[in-house]
Enzyme design. Structure first.
Site, short mmCIF file in Angstrom:
data_model
loop_
_atom_site.label_atom_id
_atom_site.label_comp_id
_atom_site.label_asym_id
_atom_site.label_seq_id
_atom_site.Cartn_x
_atom_site.Cartn_y
_atom_site.Cartn_z
N SER A 1 -0.11 -29.99 -58.48
CA SER A 1 -1.44 -29.42 -58.72
C SER A 1 -1.48 -28.79 -60.10
O SER A 1 -0.45 -28.31 -60.61
CB SER A 1 -1.76 -28.36 -57.66
OG SER A 1 -2.92 -27.64 -58.00
N TYR B 1 0.69 -20.27 -53.72
CA TYR B 1 0.46 -21.72 -53.88
C TYR B 1 0.78 -22.14 -55.31
O TYR B 1 1.49 -23.13 -55.53
CB TYR B 1 -0.98 -22.05 -53.53
CG TYR B 1 -1.33 -23.51 -53.72
CD1 TYR B 1 -0.93 -24.46 -52.78
CD2 TYR B 1 -2.07 -23.95 -54.82
CE1 TYR B 1 -1.25 -25.80 -52.94
CE2 TYR B 1 -2.39 -25.29 -54.98
CZ TYR B 1 -1.98 -26.20 -54.04
OH TYR B 1 -2.29 -27.53 -54.20
#
Length: 265
Positions: free
Chosen positions: A148, A161
């Site tokens: 990501s 995250y």
């Protein structure tokens, strides 16, 4: 690569019952690959992906497993070998998050970090370890990690995250060094992707609003579909990138160009 470029190859795609993983499985299936569709809880959706792959001309099986469990990773690998005899491609797509404002340090617990790292980082490592022998034996083994932009810019749903995806990016480079020349390891770092994940997380109305806002923010003025990311995964997994390893590719519509900019118009 021709329309059947992955014909006869076997790919394990973790977390492939929905979203990007499902799009990757369907993409490989259209090109004749054997697919191991891995899921944690979404059995019905995984079976639907298997059916789609088979309809497209590929072969597929669905295997339940939590990649945070080393035993489950080895179970997934064993199922692939039993069904198809080899593993040529591993796509580490399984991932989880917890939504927490970055400024609220009390919103995340030790258990949150451990769970996110367990799936997003340790799970990817355990899957590579579980299939390293057949990947090396294939002569053209490829690992593609779905990371990501959060891991590059420290943004996203939570600090935990972002940190886990940053670790995945670093591990991509470490594994690329460690496994060369037999296995290539690369990562794709999507930005906002219009998938069922966002709809489940925010609800349809909010997800659509976020997508519209995002499209107005990025230079390409569009939101990625899961199939857009699947195309990049296919590039990394296939012969067109045979001289590429240790690469981390941003697939964010140009969002990273926003640094220092107030407008793209």
């Amino acid at each position: 690569m021709d329309e059947r470029g992955f014909k006869g190859k076997t790919a394990i795609v973790t977390g492939s019952a929905t979203g990007i993983g499902a799009a990757v499985a369907r993409r490989f299936g259209r090109e004749g690959a054997n697919i191991v569709v891995n899921y944690s809880r979404s059995k019905a959706e995984a079976e639907a992906v298997v059916a789609a792959v088979e309809t497209a001309g590929g072969r597929a099986i669905a295997i339940q497993g939590d990649v945070a469990s080393d035993a489950d990773c080895r179970k997934i690998a064993a199922a692939a070998i039993e069904a198809f005899g080899t593993v040529d491609i591993l796509v580490n797509n399984a991932g989880i998050t917890k939504f927490a404002a970055h400024a609220d340090l009390d919103a995340l617990s030790q258990a949150d970090f451990q769970r996110l790292y367990g799936v997003n980082v340790i799970g990817a490592f355990q899957m590579v370890r579980a299939v390293i022998a057949p990947l090396k034996a294939s002569g053209h083994g490829s690992v593609v990690n779905v990371s990501s932009i959060a891991g590059t810019f420290g943004i996203g749903s939570s600090i935990a995250y972002a940190a886990s995806k940053g670790a995945l990016n670093t591990m991509t480079r470490s594994l690329a060094r460690a496994l060369a020349p037999h296995v290539r390891v690369n990562a794709v770092c999507p930005g906002f992707v219009a998938s069922s994940w966002f709809t489940r997380s925010f609800g349809t109305e909010t997800a659509e609003r976020l997508a519209d806002e995002h499209a107005k923010t990025v230079p390409l003025e569009r939101v990625a579909a899961p199939e857009d990311i699947a195309d990049i995964v296919a590039f990394f997994a296939g012969p067109a990138s045979r001289h590429v390893t240790g690469e981390t590719l941003l697939a964010d519509g140009g969002l990273h160009l926003a640094v220092g900019q107030t407008s793209f118009r």
